[in-house]
Motif scaffolding. Sequence first.
Motif, PDB file in Angstrom:
ATOM      1  N   CYS A 139      69.147  91.493  58.220  1.00 22.17           N
ATOM      2  CA  CYS A 139      69.744  90.542  57.272  1.00 22.17           C
ATOM      3  C   CYS A 139      71.240  90.367  57.542  1.00 22.17           C
ATOM      4  O   CYS A 139      71.746  89.234  57.594  1.00 22.17           O
ATOM      5  CB  CYS A 139      69.506  91.017  55.845  1.00 22.17           C
ATOM      6  SG  CYS A 139      67.750  91.085  55.394  1.00 22.17           S
ATOM      7  N   SER A 140      71.933  91.480  57.729  1.00 25.89           N
ATOM      8  CA  SER A 140      73.364  91.387  58.063  1.00 25.89           C
ATOM      9  C   SER A 140      73.560  90.697  59.407  1.00 25.89           C
ATOM     10  O   SER A 140      74.522  89.924  59.596  1.00 25.89           O
ATOM     11  CB  SER A 140      73.992  92.772  58.080  1.00 25.89           C
ATOM     12  OG  SER A 140      73.881  93.399  56.811  1.00 25.89           O
ATOM     13  N   ARG A 178      73.170  86.989  58.792  1.00 19.00           N
ATOM     14  CA  ARG A 178      74.347  86.443  58.096  1.00 19.00           C
ATOM     15  C   ARG A 178      75.535  86.306  59.054  1.00 19.00           C
ATOM     16  O   ARG A 178      76.222  85.280  59.076  1.00 19.00           O
ATOM     17  CB  ARG A 178      74.718  87.344  56.927  1.00 19.00           C
ATOM     18  CG  ARG A 178      73.838  87.219  55.707  1.00 19.00           C
ATOM     19  CD  ARG A 178      74.488  87.906  54.524  1.00 19.00           C
ATOM     20  NE  ARG A 178      73.676  87.786  53.322  1.00 19.00           N
ATOM     21  CZ  ARG A 178      72.816  88.708  52.907  1.00 19.00           C
ATOM     22  NH1 ARG A 178      72.652  89.831  53.617  1.00 19.00           N
ATOM     23  NH2 ARG A 178      72.119  88.524  51.806  1.00 19.00           N
ATOM     24  N   CYS A 199      74.875  83.493  61.713  1.00 24.79           N
ATOM     25  CA  CYS A 199      74.964  82.147  61.120  1.00 24.79           C
ATOM     26  C   CYS A 199      76.397  81.799  60.730  1.00 24.79           C
ATOM     27  O   CYS A 199      76.847  80.658  60.911  1.00 24.79           O
ATOM     28  CB  CYS A 199      74.035  82.043  59.910  1.00 24.79           C
ATOM     29  SG  CYS A 199      72.289  82.115  60.319  1.00 24.79           S
ATOM     30  N   SER A 200      77.115  82.774  60.177  1.00 17.52           N
ATOM     31  CA  SER A 200      78.516  82.532  59.825  1.00 17.52           C
ATOM     32  C   SER A 200      79.350  82.242  61.071  1.00 17.52           C
ATOM     33  O   SER A 200      80.194  81.340  61.079  1.00 17.52           O
ATOM     34  CB  SER A 200      79.074  83.737  59.074  1.00 17.52           C
ATOM     35  OG  SER A 200      80.437  83.556  58.782  1.00 17.52           O
ATOM     36  N   ILE A 241      68.023  84.136  52.881  1.00 16.88           N
ATOM     37  CA  ILE A 241      69.321  83.933  53.555  1.00 16.88           C
ATOM     38  C   ILE A 241      69.323  82.614  54.312  1.00 16.88           C
ATOM     39  O   ILE A 241      70.255  81.812  54.211  1.00 16.88           O
ATOM     40  CB  ILE A 241      69.613  85.107  54.498  1.00 16.88           C
ATOM     41  CG1 ILE A 241      69.887  86.390  53.679  1.00 16.88           C
ATOM     42  CG2 ILE A 241      70.796  84.803  55.410  1.00 16.88           C
ATOM     43  CD1 ILE A 241      69.982  87.634  54.516  1.00 16.88           C
ATOM     44  N   GLU A 264      71.358  80.539  51.615  1.00  8.31           N
ATOM     45  CA  GLU A 264      72.743  80.752  52.033  1.00  8.31           C
ATOM     46  C   GLU A 264      73.150  79.849  53.198  1.00  8.31           C
ATOM     47  O   GLU A 264      74.302  79.385  53.237  1.00  8.31           O
ATOM     48  CB  GLU A 264      72.931  82.223  52.414  1.00  8.31           C
ATOM     49  CG  GLU A 264      72.719  83.194  51.259  1.00  8.31           C
ATOM     50  CD  GLU A 264      72.966  84.632  51.667  1.00  8.31           C
ATOM     51  OE1 GLU A 264      73.474  84.836  52.795  1.00  8.31           O
ATOM     52  OE2 GLU A 264      72.660  85.549  50.877  1.00  8.31           O
ATOM     53  N   VAL A 265      72.238  79.624  54.119  1.00 12.94           N
ATOM     54  CA  VAL A 265      72.605  78.848  55.311  1.00 12.94           C
ATOM     55  C   VAL A 265      72.332  77.359  55.098  1.00 12.94           C
ATOM     56  O   VAL A 265      73.239  76.525  55.177  1.00 12.94           O
ATOM     57  CB  VAL A 265      71.839  79.373  56.549  1.00 12.94           C
ATOM     58  CG1 VAL A 265      72.187  78.541  57.780  1.00 12.94           C
ATOM     59  CG2 VAL A 265      72.187  80.838  56.790  1.00 12.94           C
TER      60      VAL A 265
END
Length: 822
Positions: A329-330, A333, A336-337, A395, A399-400
């Motif tokens: 998951c991290s 993230r 994608c960031s 996520i 989030e994305v």
Amino acid sequence: MSLKEIQNKLLLWEAADNPLAPLTPNQREAILDLESIILGVSTDLDHEKSQTEDEEIESSEIPKVDSTYDFLNWYETLSDTNLKADDNLYETYYKQLEERRNECVALNDQIGATMSDLEKLSEQYNFVSNKTNALHTMSEHLLADQNKLSSIGDNIKQKLHYFTQVEHLSQRLNSPTMSVNSETFFNVLAKIDECLDYMRTNNTFKESHTYLVKYRHLQNRAIGLIRSYVTYVLNHATEQVLAPNDEAPNDQETIDTAYAVYFGKFQACAPKLRMVISEIEKRAETNSDYSRLLGDLQREYASARSRVAGAATGGALRGADGERARDHCSQARAACSLLAHAARDECALYSHFFSSPSPALDEYLQSLCNGLYETLRPHIIHINHLETLAELCVILRVEVIEEQVNNDPVRLAALGAAAGALLQDAQERLVFRAHVHLRADVLLYRPAHGDLAYPDKLLMMEQIAMEQSLKRSDSRNSMISDISATSQEVANINVETHRRPQASPADLHGMWYPAVRRTLAALSRLYRCLEKKVFQGLAQEAISLCIQSVDNAAKQITANTTNIDGELFQIKHLLILREQIAPFQVDFIVKETTLDFSNVKNAAYGLLQKPRQIFSLNSSNAILEFLLDGTPMVREHLLDSRKEVDRQLKSCCESFIKNATEILTGPMIAFIEKAQAFTPIEQLKSQPWASPEEIAVVVKEAQRRIRSSLAPLQRSMQLYLANKETEFILFRPIRNYVVGYFVQIEQLLSNAGYSYEDMLIVACPTPEQVSVFISSASLISHSEPVLPYGSKAKPGVIRKPSVTSVKEKNEEKTSPDAPITV
């Protein structure tokens, strides 16, 4: 009518009595005034006439008349004088007219003379005017011819201008001082475009095709200069960036520094290319050659950026993959960031060079984001844990895609496509693992001994809760220094109250059957991760498997203890399941399509029954009928999980009510069924098993069972269900059935001809007495501690069931967003 009559009628106009036309005084005065005026005028005229005649007579002298001739001559003269006397006025007027005529004749003569003079002047003027007009006309013709020749010369000169510019433009392009990044160069380029357009428009001119080729050659040379210049600037910026950075950086600080260098070098060279590219963009809107040039420049820019940032982005993704190899998951993230920042920075840098987006930029950004897909997909397809897959789906989708891509759809379109592909893979993997999880951990779940230790585990949890409440009560009492008698009584009441907790241990989330807990936990994880249709199908399957697992567990509990425990266990967990799936805002309905081959079977039977008509040539051919009538039918079935839970719950409740009624009135039920099957009913009294004494034993046995089993039965219902309303709903039909069996005994005895003495021997209570008896048994159960039905544990000694391993508990934890109420 005579004149007299007329005069009489006229007199009646002014009659004194009843006049026909009376005149007013003013009218009378007006008539009189007119009469006086008329009379005065006529008198003056007569007077004048007489005076005139006298004067004429006086004036006239009578000549001497000697003969008839003289008389006649005088008479003629007098006659002429008299005649002329009346014509004096006319003669005078005639003389005036003659004078005027003479004047007019004289004037006319003068006018004639003047007109003749004017005609001579006019002839002379026309002569001169014609000569002048002829001269002017000739001058105008000469001037027109001069203008025509001048315009023809200008036109020829203008047309020749486009043919004579080849050498001049070629020399300017070959000039060593000519710079692409200058206004002069684009003036030359504009002139070339103008000449090209002129040659294309006037392709009928002589040698226009030859000069068109020459201008195309000049344009290609100019385009080549532009391409070489832009490529040189981009390559120079690329070499400046890559020269000190031969290897892709790995650590994050080096990556940030490298990104600043990469973007700074290109941004510094943007002013050199901005004017060139802007001019190309203006011409690309109307010219296909410049449009292709613009596309080549955009692809060249994308290629240069790919050489610069592609390796850096790949290294950053590999670095993130190495640092968070186990924390998927991290890792998602961070990756994608990173790509979101990179895409925004690339779009911002691109805007310094070009004014509109292009497919080349999209392909470049897509190539960057493909690294995200290639990096994360191998991990996603090997993840087995549902929580990790569910969190990854959240996520990627929330989030994305929703929070980043949807807020900036232009710049993050490539990231959205890569995230969407990863989301589909994650959802597909999640559905697959959910199927495996539901099959392995729900349907094929092998319960441990502690999972089926009912009702012992419920009693144990109840005792633990009661001990904790007693400890809390003791601690509160120890804090009070001076305890009065009243407070002590209240404390004792509280202790007695806490001995019978209101909430059942079965309501605790940890006490649920693991298959139910895992099913609801899986649904809560999948609810926010999957599409509605996919979730509905998976939820329908999960609930069906959970119902089967609960039914299997209930059968094992029944085999270990009693039917009551198994049925109450199943009822409680079906109620939990129905309650927990209610918050999901979806329909647990799935449409299944099946083929019905019943027509094929019937058609095959018909074919076998008509062997002689198999090869018939008429309409009754058996094979043809088989092909027409034996087509399988497509049927659709709607599977509703909620209705399936309700059906299973209804069936289990009916089974529980039946078994509970048999426990309380088993001998009575057996006797009633045996007596109802016996015929004739009048001879029932003669049977040894139907004697009043035997029936009395059956009735007493039923009363004994009610007295001994009703309280444990209600205790079991309270322990499992812990809901007064549910307990009342289940107990009401049991009570009605029990009362009904007593009523049937009484009616059976009455119909079979038992005497009053036999009825007294049997001593069957009335329905009111049975109701009072059941109520008294219920009150006794609430006033004394009672073990549930079928429990073998002694008061105060409860076996501790085994529990599942710590690993299973960790796997069964639900997310904080799960719609499960404890």
